[in-house]
Enzyme design. Sequence first.
Site, PDB file in Angstrom:
ATOM      1  N   GLN D 128       0.897  -1.438  -0.343  1.00 50.30           N
ATOM      2  CA  GLN D 128      -0.307  -0.004  -0.386  1.00 50.30           C
ATOM      3  C   GLN D 128       0.893   1.388   0.074  1.00 50.30           C
ATOM      4  O   GLN D 128       1.614   0.980   0.788  1.00 50.30           O
ATOM      5  CB  GLN D 128      -0.577   0.043   0.960  1.00 50.30           C
ATOM      6  CG  GLN D 128      -2.325   1.191   1.721  1.00 50.30           C
ATOM      7  CD  GLN D 128      -3.091   1.082   2.252  1.00 50.30           C
ATOM      8  OE1 GLN D 128      -2.635   0.900   3.768  1.00 50.30           O
ATOM      9  NE2 GLN D 128      -3.975   0.771   2.331  1.00 50.30           N
ATOM     10  N   GLY D 129       0.680   1.558  -0.681  1.00 45.83           N
ATOM     11  CA  GLY D 129       1.361   3.330  -0.883  1.00 45.83           C
ATOM     12  C   GLY D 129       0.323   4.552  -0.787  1.00 45.83           C
ATOM     13  O   GLY D 129      -0.204   5.412  -1.458  1.00 45.83           O
ATOM     14  N   SER D 131       0.052   6.858   2.590  1.00 43.03           N
ATOM     15  CA  SER D 131       0.925   6.933   4.176  1.00 43.03           C
ATOM     16  C   SER D 131       1.791   7.868   2.963  1.00 43.03           C
ATOM     17  O   SER D 131       2.421   7.505   2.641  1.00 43.03           O
ATOM     18  CB  SER D 131       1.062   6.688   5.330  1.00 43.03           C
ATOM     19  OG  SER D 131       0.470   6.002   5.730  1.00 43.03           O
ATOM     20  N   SER D 163       3.831  -1.726   3.841  1.00 43.31           N
ATOM     21  CA  SER D 163       3.788  -2.958   4.577  1.00 43.31           C
ATOM     22  C   SER D 163       4.348  -3.740   3.381  1.00 43.31           C
ATOM     23  O   SER D 163       3.841  -4.194   2.290  1.00 43.31           O
ATOM     24  CB  SER D 163       2.528  -3.894   5.314  1.00 43.31           C
ATOM     25  OG  SER D 163       2.061  -3.237   5.702  1.00 43.31           O
ATOM     26  N   GLU D 245     -11.884  -1.502   5.497  1.00 37.96           N
ATOM     27  CA  GLU D 245     -11.078  -1.317   6.702  1.00 37.96           C
ATOM     28  C   GLU D 245     -11.402  -0.822   7.612  1.00 37.96           C
ATOM     29  O   GLU D 245     -11.296  -1.628   9.058  1.00 37.96           O
ATOM     30  CB  GLU D 245      -9.346  -0.817   6.275  1.00 37.96           C
ATOM     31  CG  GLU D 245      -8.302  -0.753   7.465  1.00 37.96           C
ATOM     32  CD  GLU D 245      -7.940   0.515   7.008  1.00 37.96           C
ATOM     33  OE1 GLU D 245      -7.975   1.512   7.179  1.00 37.96           O
ATOM     34  OE2 GLU D 245      -6.046  -0.006   6.858  1.00 37.96           O
TER      35      GLU D 245
END
Lengths: 323, 323, 395, 395
Positions: D128-129, D131, D163, D245
């Site tokens: 995941q890109g 933040s 992550s 989420e």
Amino acid sequence: MDFELTDDQIALQEGLRSFCSGRFPIEVVRAVEATGGIDRDRWRELADMGTFALRLAEDAGGVGLGTADAVLAFEELGRALVPGPLVWTHLAAGLVDGAATGEVVVTGIERDDASGVIEFPATADVLLILDTDGAWRVDVADLALAPLDPPLDPLTPVARLTAPLPQGAKVLDAGPAAELRLTGAALTAGQLLGISTATTDLAVAFAKERVQFDRPIGQFQALKHLMADMLTRSEVARGAVYAAGVTVDDPEVGPVARAVAAAKLTAGEAAVENTKTCVQVHGGMGYTWEVDAHLQLKRAYVLDAAFGGREHWAEAMADLAFT
Amino acid sequence: MDFELTDDQIALQEGLRSFCSGRFPIEVVRAVEATGGIDRDRWRELADMGTFALRLAEDAGGVGLGTADAVLAFEELGRALVPGPLVWTHLAAGLVDGAATGEVVVTGIERDDASGVIEFPATADVLLILDTDGAWRVDVADLALAPLDPPLDPLTPVARLTAPLPQGAKVLDAGPAAELRLTGAALTAGQLLGISTATTDLAVAFAKERVQFDRPIGQFQALKHLMADMLTRSEVARGAVYAAGVTVDDPEVGPVARAVAAAKLTAGEAAVENTKTCVQVHGGMGYTWEVDAHLQLKRAYVLDAAFGGREHWAEAMADLAFT
Amino acid sequence: MDLRYSESDLAFRAELRSWLADVLPTLPPKPAPDDWPARRDWDTGWQRQLFEAGYAGINWPKEYGGRGATLTEQLIYLEETTRAGAPYIGVNFVGMLHAGPTVMAEASEEQKAFHLPRILRGEEVWCQGFSEPGAGSDLASLSCKAFRDGDHYVVTGQKIWTSFAQVADWCELLVRTDASSKHKGITWLICPMDLPGIEIRPLRTIVGSSEFSEVFFDEVRVPVSQRVGDENDGWRIAMVTFSFERGTGFISDLVETDKMISELVELAKRVTRKGATAWDDVALRREIGQMQAQMDALWAMTKRNLAQAERNGVPGVGGSVVKLYYSELFQRLTDVAMRLLERASLSRDDVGQLVGSGSFVEERLRSTSFTIAAGTSQIQRNIVAERILGLPKDR
Amino acid sequence: MDLRYSESDLAFRAELRSWLADVLPTLPPKPAPDDWPARRDWDTGWQRQLFEAGYAGINWPKEYGGRGATLTEQLIYLEETTRAGAPYIGVNFVGMLHAGPTVMAEASEEQKAFHLPRILRGEEVWCQGFSEPGAGSDLASLSCKAFRDGDHYVVTGQKIWTSFAQVADWCELLVRTDASSKHKGITWLICPMDLPGIEIRPLRTIVGSSEFSEVFFDEVRVPVSQRVGDENDGWRIAMVTFSFERGTGFISDLVETDKMISELVELAKRVTRKGATAWDDVALRREIGQMQAQMDALWAMTKRNLAQAERNGVPGVGGSVVKLYYSELFQRLTDVAMRLLERASLSRDDVGQLVGSGSFVEERLRSTSFTIAAGTSQIQRNIVAERILGLPKDR
């Protein structure tokens, strides 16, 4: 599995809510302070709505619904702060003549309750006693009572036994009496849930209206977060309270006592913490007799102590879940 | 009565603070992870500052100050996260040769500590044992130890005893050993106080710098209030910690054990709660190894457990105050 | 750092303790809670007794009839009177702790010479006219207005939370004299409470008592000579009042809290469950032990505040820390009592053998105000964050 | 309200339980925590096994290889796998729980057909890109920029908290495509992780592990065909991701928390003090009993959320409530463990006979992130207050 209200349950909930707002507006509720906590006419109206006979079988003159439904009804009664020994009279329906129809008002106590505190001493007709051997009835007129003034909750007058409880006439054996106790705790949890929601609504409404520093105080993050925590506690407790009702009706879905423990504990927590927060959000106004916040707070404490307080249920939960 | 620092105490405090920032900057502190938690050269510098000999009489080669002063010194050591068995070596000064001068590094344990956890197993020379009969010394080299990896605090390496503790050589009788234990708790409370203040400073500095939603996050009331609570906990603990130091020196001003109980409990609370809050204020950065917040958190837990945790002291306080 | 009391402190304590032991048993019975004229007489009678014995205004200057003693002696005074169960300051509260210190710091010589001795002698009762229905936490937004008409201010508006208004002679009154400025448009007046146009309506509180009132002002003419400080400088002066309130003003509350912890232990020893007393419950012991530790710490901090005030002359913002901590501690304490009492908590009267149960229930209700009155905990946290920690102001 | 599982639910549970009992003992040993290629192989191997047995994507449509079953079955799946100690979702986390559901809801048919089956089969790993160092809670202020150059977006900037970046094939990447608008200037790209110009630097966490990285993009050319949805519509799409989420995404965390309470009881039975076990301490029993009650309540609430999601198709904001409550419960749980362990808490390794002590210490540290990651508790409270309670937005 579909853990959402059925259409019938939604109708029951809405019916009770509109009954309470119509017949038990807060002025009516407050007025019972002068009449020993009960208004006999309104009490019979509660009976007519099925409040006491809700779980009684239809052939016994009841409504024939389950505890899951009764919990929803008691949530509404709690929300409206309807006064009186509602849970005890409900539990007595079918055991004490006239309880179901609202002719006889029944209060109650656990025999091992060292406090000896009796609620509605001047207005209740019958005292139901729960002990490990069963359930027993005594006429309130036969009790030796000393006044306790003022009560914590002005709408829940109390007195104290000055002599040991009479044995009373047996109305139920040990097994069903134990079930009755759990049902009582579940219904009380319903009332606590109703209070915890009502008090959240009251705080939020006030915080949207009240302006300080040129803005509604509900815009201040500190208060916002207090109210977010109110909602959180209520919604989590709602899960447990509804589950307790369902489990009492259908013990195959899980251990009943554990479900009741979770409900009574989390609903007590939600009601007590939320009503305290509601007073805080109101600032000075929360400290007045005029604003309803104090009535919610006081009732929350009364019901939190009924049918086992939070410490009792925490310890019970530890035993139930881990031994 | 004048419960403010004297000029000498202010000088001592400032001296230690500037020593720590000069000789124990965080890079130096972090570097001891590679050397078993102690850098012998810096340890001797600590000794030269009087860290260990502070309360030792001048004719015994010490500085001749009191516990009130030592508490201030340990506050600074705690603030800077100076690693090593500082309290135990300080307690051993005068009992174990070389402790006062920094030649011998002393760690310690209570004999009835069921954990059998020894701190700085690879670098300490001597283990001091406290029990109800007195204080005893054993060479660390004579202990049977099993590694415990990784430690909670990377700068506080630990191992576990695999055989019962040897009796050791007696260095102190029961009475003074009991006093030593209280002094150890007071000095540890000093360290905890230092951490609770340092972590507040770190959180506040970050919150002033870090911008989100076009403003420094320290402007958001929710975070502001978290940090106000940090300051509150620290300042309340500071009162108790300083009072404990004064009371150890002058038992006429109050019961020593009670003063120590209040200090250790509130300082532990302040350090643990504040370091957790500091991580939270930092958001994601608080979860990294790079930011010092985690080192403060870990050290706070280590010291909170040393010389009796909060539950121990809460129970002790109940006994001391009410029986 | 020195926690030893001096010889003279110890002598003062001994002398006060012995005086209290003599005098307290001779006090007349307390009047009924809502009989305000009787309460005024009772409370001012006690104040007069204190004055005559040399115990009124321990740290007030001698020239106004005070004892001119140290803050340490003031601390001892509060400790001893609270522990001995001496009468609460009652209707003298505003005069002794708010208006008096403010007059001392900010008023003219004539005003000081007139009011201060009378306050000390129990001849004057004051009330506070600060809060308004629309100005609570945001006090500076107050709108009770006053305009100049010759030698008078003509005051019209409403105040709320005015304690003892029914029996007060004077009111420390904040009025809006300039609507174009918020903080710089407020004036501090000494308003005589017998002027025409003042109407008092008691408010009923959560415990059913009536010590607070709403006060309505309808073109009330206050002589300009009754102003303290300059016109439009009243906010600064009010902040002086708060600095006292937030400074050493909470000491007697702390002594009271400490006493309540001991009383909770006594109560726990009277509560039986499962064949033992509640005091045998280790969870309760730890809970109470923790609170006592926190209380001891707070008390120690107060001695530090006192030493700082003695050195610098002015109590610092540390009072916000005290108020935040003790108010939440006190509420926690009464909540523990509620759980301990279980259904015996259903009355504000003592239940049978449980001596003290009723007062804990009452205190649980009463203490809801501790985190609200004199600046809510939210406001206190803002003060701590902004003034002590230097965090940026909200916008 | 009905809490009974249907016949088919019960059959599914029985079949799954028996499959897990057969398969779990045959799994190869877990690789070392920081051996990322080995972990990728291990985790995707397990995903493949799930797929082949028909347990991958319980509530994903059959057309993409899912089971097409109900949310109740998904709940049963998560309960059974967690209770049986089946492998954690590991490197498949982003694909299965974030990117996958978003692609399913928002991507083109080609994109769905390409990625979804591969995710289910364990052939694709995602990261995941979202933040950035300057865009945490205020994610919409992200500045990693992309400009169009023919058929490509050219991406330059930095991401953080990514992550499994070291072993990911694809990145769900939010980029700034219009600097003149905040929320409406963001685009959602599927970025191949093998493109030139991407540099990955692992971050060390509080527990010393390296599952997160900083990812640097230096003029990385991502084909325009890799865009999901419209240009500048990426914020809305990202919110879809968050709604998953915040919806049912925490169910396995709840099961995990519930399991931890039981393990804490086991640990308490192993800790001895004063001649008894810690489990004999009534204070601890009450504390754990309370947490179990709260956990049971939360679990019941989750079943209500599920029923609502099943009826309405979309999980509601109730997820914020779940996250707030479970994260603080979990932290409290690990704090109780720390106190229980006393000095045995000084190691993340089990201390002697105290099996499990080390994992509680590790969880205490790890769980500091629970109130931070995926929206801090402060942000969650804002969401609850503004979206559920309708309180006015901060300004």
